[in-house]
Design a protein around this motif. Structure first.
Motif, PDB file in Angstrom:
ATOM      1  N   MET A 106       0.833  -1.206   0.000  1.00  0.00           N
ATOM      2  CA  MET A 106       0.000   0.000   0.000  1.00  0.00           C
ATOM      3  C   MET A 106       0.868   1.258   0.000  1.00  0.00           C
ATOM      4  O   MET A 106       0.556   2.247   0.645  1.00  0.00           O
ATOM      5  CB  MET A 106      -0.931  -0.020   1.225  1.00  0.00           C
ATOM      6  CG  MET A 106      -2.105  -0.971   1.080  1.00  0.00           C
ATOM      7  SD  MET A 106      -3.359  -0.333  -0.088  1.00  0.00           S
ATOM      8  CE  MET A 106      -3.561  -1.750  -1.163  1.00  0.00           C
ATOM      9  N   GLY A 107       1.965   1.217  -0.743  1.00  0.00           N
ATOM     10  CA  GLY A 107       2.886   2.353  -0.754  1.00  0.00           C
ATOM     11  C   GLY A 107       2.402   3.541  -1.565  1.00  0.00           C
ATOM     12  O   GLY A 107       2.879   4.650  -1.397  1.00  0.00           O
ATOM     13  N   VAL A 108       1.431   3.316  -2.457  1.00  0.00           N
ATOM     14  CA  VAL A 108       0.994   4.389  -3.346  1.00  0.00           C
ATOM     15  C   VAL A 108      -0.465   4.759  -3.072  1.00  0.00           C
ATOM     16  O   VAL A 108      -1.337   3.893  -3.032  1.00  0.00           O
ATOM     17  CB  VAL A 108       1.137   3.985  -4.842  1.00  0.00           C
ATOM     18  CG1 VAL A 108       0.634   5.109  -5.753  1.00  0.00           C
ATOM     19  CG2 VAL A 108       2.574   3.633  -5.177  1.00  0.00           C
ATOM     20  N   LEU A 109      -0.697   6.042  -2.877  1.00  0.00           N
ATOM     21  CA  LEU A 109      -2.065   6.580  -2.806  1.00  0.00           C
ATOM     22  C   LEU A 109      -2.163   7.661  -3.875  1.00  0.00           C
ATOM     23  O   LEU A 109      -1.592   8.746  -3.720  1.00  0.00           O
ATOM     24  CB  LEU A 109      -2.336   7.202  -1.438  1.00  0.00           C
ATOM     25  CG  LEU A 109      -2.953   6.329  -0.352  1.00  0.00           C
ATOM     26  CD1 LEU A 109      -3.329   7.202   0.845  1.00  0.00           C
ATOM     27  CD2 LEU A 109      -4.173   5.572  -0.834  1.00  0.00           C
ATOM     28  N   SER A 110      -2.830   7.346  -4.974  1.00  0.00           N
ATOM     29  CA  SER A 110      -2.964   8.284  -6.088  1.00  0.00           C
ATOM     30  C   SER A 110      -4.294   9.004  -5.924  1.00  0.00           C
ATOM     31  O   SER A 110      -5.356   8.457  -6.204  1.00  0.00           O
ATOM     32  CB  SER A 110      -2.916   7.512  -7.412  1.00  0.00           C
ATOM     33  OG  SER A 110      -3.267   8.328  -8.500  1.00  0.00           O
ATOM     34  N   MET A 111      -4.228  10.226  -5.401  1.00  0.00           N
ATOM     35  CA  MET A 111      -5.464  10.991  -5.183  1.00  0.00           C
ATOM     36  C   MET A 111      -5.149  12.479  -5.193  1.00  0.00           C
ATOM     37  O   MET A 111      -4.063  12.890  -4.798  1.00  0.00           O
ATOM     38  CB  MET A 111      -6.157  10.567  -3.881  1.00  0.00           C
ATOM     39  CG  MET A 111      -5.334  10.693  -2.611  1.00  0.00           C
ATOM     40  SD  MET A 111      -6.204   9.969  -1.187  1.00  0.00           S
ATOM     41  CE  MET A 111      -5.222  10.666   0.176  1.00  0.00           C
ATOM     42  N   GLY A 112      -6.105  13.242  -5.701  1.00  0.00           N
ATOM     43  CA  GLY A 112      -5.906  14.694  -5.799  1.00  0.00           C
ATOM     44  C   GLY A 112      -5.579  15.108  -7.220  1.00  0.00           C
ATOM     45  O   GLY A 112      -4.731  14.508  -7.873  1.00  0.00           O
ATOM     46  N   MET A 113      -6.302  16.143  -7.696  1.00  0.00           N
ATOM     47  CA  MET A 113      -6.094  16.672  -9.040  1.00  0.00           C
ATOM     48  C   MET A 113      -5.942  18.196  -8.929  1.00  0.00           C
ATOM     49  O   MET A 113      -5.793  18.722  -7.824  1.00  0.00           O
ATOM     50  CB  MET A 113      -7.236  16.238  -9.951  1.00  0.00           C
ATOM     51  CG  MET A 113      -7.404  14.720  -9.914  1.00  0.00           C
ATOM     52  SD  MET A 113      -8.364  13.922 -11.220  1.00  0.00           S
ATOM     53  CE  MET A 113      -9.830  14.846 -11.372  1.00  0.00           C
ATOM     54  N   SER A 114      -5.987  18.898 -10.048  1.00  0.00           N
ATOM     55  CA  SER A 114      -5.709  20.348 -10.017  1.00  0.00           C
ATOM     56  C   SER A 114      -6.499  21.089  -8.937  1.00  0.00           C
ATOM     57  O   SER A 114      -5.975  21.956  -8.259  1.00  0.00           O
ATOM     58  CB  SER A 114      -5.998  20.990 -11.380  1.00  0.00           C
ATOM     59  OG  SER A 114      -4.953  20.698 -12.283  1.00  0.00           O
ATOM     60  N   GLY A 115      -7.775  20.732  -8.765  1.00  0.00           N
ATOM     61  CA  GLY A 115      -8.623  21.473  -7.848  1.00  0.00           C
ATOM     62  C   GLY A 115      -8.425  21.171  -6.371  1.00  0.00           C
ATOM     63  O   GLY A 115      -8.830  21.954  -5.513  1.00  0.00           O
ATOM     64  N   ASP A 116      -7.833  20.016  -6.056  1.00  0.00           N
ATOM     65  CA  ASP A 116      -7.812  19.606  -4.642  1.00  0.00           C
ATOM     66  C   ASP A 116      -6.535  18.874  -4.213  1.00  0.00           C
ATOM     67  O   ASP A 116      -6.509  18.224  -3.172  1.00  0.00           O
ATOM     68  CB  ASP A 116      -9.040  18.727  -4.335  1.00  0.00           C
ATOM     69  CG  ASP A 116      -9.156  17.505  -5.250  1.00  0.00           C
ATOM     70  OD1 ASP A 116      -8.149  17.138  -5.898  1.00  0.00           O
ATOM     71  OD2 ASP A 116     -10.251  16.907  -5.322  1.00  0.00           O
ATOM     72  N   PHE A 117      -5.458  18.993  -5.009  1.00  0.00           N
ATOM     73  CA  PHE A 117      -4.275  18.166  -4.699  1.00  0.00           C
ATOM     74  C   PHE A 117      -3.610  18.535  -3.377  1.00  0.00           C
ATOM     75  O   PHE A 117      -2.996  17.686  -2.723  1.00  0.00           O
ATOM     76  CB  PHE A 117      -3.258  18.161  -5.860  1.00  0.00           C
ATOM     77  CG  PHE A 117      -2.546  19.461  -6.112  1.00  0.00           C
ATOM     78  CD1 PHE A 117      -1.403  19.797  -5.397  1.00  0.00           C
ATOM     79  CD2 PHE A 117      -2.988  20.340  -7.091  1.00  0.00           C
ATOM     80  CE1 PHE A 117      -0.724  20.984  -5.642  1.00  0.00           C
ATOM     81  CE2 PHE A 117      -2.323  21.530  -7.341  1.00  0.00           C
ATOM     82  CZ  PHE A 117      -1.190  21.860  -6.610  1.00  0.00           C
ATOM     83  N   GLU A 118      -3.740  19.804  -2.960  1.00  0.00           N
ATOM     84  CA  GLU A 118      -3.092  20.192  -1.692  1.00  0.00           C
ATOM     85  C   GLU A 118      -3.752  19.497  -0.508  1.00  0.00           C
ATOM     86  O   GLU A 118      -3.080  18.979   0.384  1.00  0.00           O
ATOM     87  CB  GLU A 118      -3.121  21.716  -1.538  1.00  0.00           C
ATOM     88  CG  GLU A 118      -2.131  22.386  -2.490  1.00  0.00           C
ATOM     89  CD  GLU A 118      -2.603  23.720  -3.036  1.00  0.00           C
ATOM     90  OE1 GLU A 118      -1.855  24.695  -2.886  1.00  0.00           O
ATOM     91  OE2 GLU A 118      -3.698  23.786  -3.618  1.00  0.00           O
ATOM     92  N   VAL A 119      -5.086  19.461  -0.523  1.00  0.00           N
ATOM     93  CA  VAL A 119      -5.825  18.760   0.542  1.00  0.00           C
ATOM     94  C   VAL A 119      -5.474  17.269   0.510  1.00  0.00           C
ATOM     95  O   VAL A 119      -5.266  16.638   1.551  1.00  0.00           O
ATOM     96  CB  VAL A 119      -7.349  18.979   0.382  1.00  0.00           C
ATOM     97  CG1 VAL A 119      -8.133  18.102   1.358  1.00  0.00           C
ATOM     98  CG2 VAL A 119      -7.700  20.446   0.606  1.00  0.00           C
ATOM     99  N   ALA A 120      -5.380  16.700  -0.706  1.00  0.00           N
ATOM    100  CA  ALA A 120      -5.036  15.278  -0.841  1.00  0.00           C
ATOM    101  C   ALA A 120      -3.659  14.982  -0.231  1.00  0.00           C
ATOM    102  O   ALA A 120      -3.475  13.972   0.463  1.00  0.00           O
ATOM    103  CB  ALA A 120      -5.061  14.863  -2.315  1.00  0.00           C
ATOM    104  N   ILE A 121      -2.702  15.874  -0.469  1.00  0.00           N
ATOM    105  CA  ILE A 121      -1.350  15.685   0.100  1.00  0.00           C
ATOM    106  C   ILE A 121      -1.403  15.750   1.625  1.00  0.00           C
ATOM    107  O   ILE A 121      -0.793  14.930   2.321  1.00  0.00           O
ATOM    108  CB  ILE A 121      -0.370  16.741  -0.468  1.00  0.00           C
ATOM    109  CG1 ILE A 121      -0.066  16.425  -1.940  1.00  0.00           C
ATOM    110  CG2 ILE A 121       0.929  16.777   0.345  1.00  0.00           C
ATOM    111  CD1 ILE A 121       0.666  17.538  -2.675  1.00  0.00           C
TER     112      ILE A 121
END
Length: 227
Positions: free
Chosen positions: A195-210
């Motif tokens: 589970m090393g990769v979590l691919s989530m967040g795009m232009s509109g919300d990537f900061e919250v995803a990080i």
């Protein structure tokens, strides 16, 4: 603004989000989503230091890859049709959107023919949006256990496409749920699953995803401009 400046700005925002979350900026991979953009735009981003690029369609990877530097890491981030699997394996470093058991089995079949190992992420439809593909959270563990039995397919983590919202804070809960689920799965020590990769967040919300644990963010518009 030029692609180079926009890429730089996104990188700064990624770094700032990592600092707020007490994370090392190196723990987040920025994927420049180049779908529908010409090879020249990819080349510009490459010259500005980008190496990971995301495409929604297999056809675009096939067209762009021969014309561009060979050390580019292509990510298949869109819905993958089973009849296109044979074209993309060996070309993409990671398939982000394994959204059904049948797709995973098709990848296994094609990978076995060529004796290739294929890294994938399981797409989770956390918000249960009808317009999106992916497993619901309550069905995902069983899917992971079944896919883990496929010898040439290796689950490296999870991916989600959060709802399109004006206020990125509205997606924080979505990202938290996916992160928590990844922790739970990790604790189960399932063979052939990490589970090393979590691919989530795009232009509109990537900061919250990080801030909520994303290790890959998929950013197109903020780098390349509107489509």
């Amino acid at each position: 603004m030029m692609i180079k400046e926009q890429l730089e700005e996104v990188r700064e925002r990624v770094n700032a989000a990592c600092l707020r979350a007490g994370r090392d900026p190196k723990s987040v991979t920025l994927i420049a989503v180049s779908k529908t953009k010409p090879a020249q735009a990819v080349q510009e981003a490459y010259e500005a230091g980008a190496r990971d690029f995301g495409e929604n369609k297999v056809q675009e990877i096939l067209q762009k890859q021969p014309a561009l530097p060979q050390d580019i890491r292509w990510h298949m981030i869109g819905h993958l049709q089973r009849n296109k699997v044979h074209q993309v394996i060996g070309k993409a470093v990671l398939i982000h959107a394994v959204d059904s058991l049948r797709l995973a089995e098709q990848i296994e079949q094609e990978a076995a023919k060529r004796n290739l190992d294929v890294d994938v992420l399981l797409e989770i439809n956390v918000a249960k949006e009808e317009s999106k593909y992916g497993f619901f959270l309550e069905d995902a563990e069983e899917a992971i256990r079944r896919i883990s039995a496929l010898p040439h397919v290796h689950i490296k983590g999870l991916m989600t496409i959060a709802p399109f919202v004006e206020n990125p804070e509205e997606n924080r809960g979505i990202f938290q749920k996916l992160y928590q689920f990844s922790v739970d799965i990790n604790d189960k020590n399932i063979d052939n699953v990490t589970m090393g990769v979590l691919s989530m967040g795009m232009s509109g919300d990537f900061e919250v995803a990080i801030e909520e644990g994303a290790t890959m963010v998929r950013v197109g518009t903020s780098i390349f401009g509107a489509r």
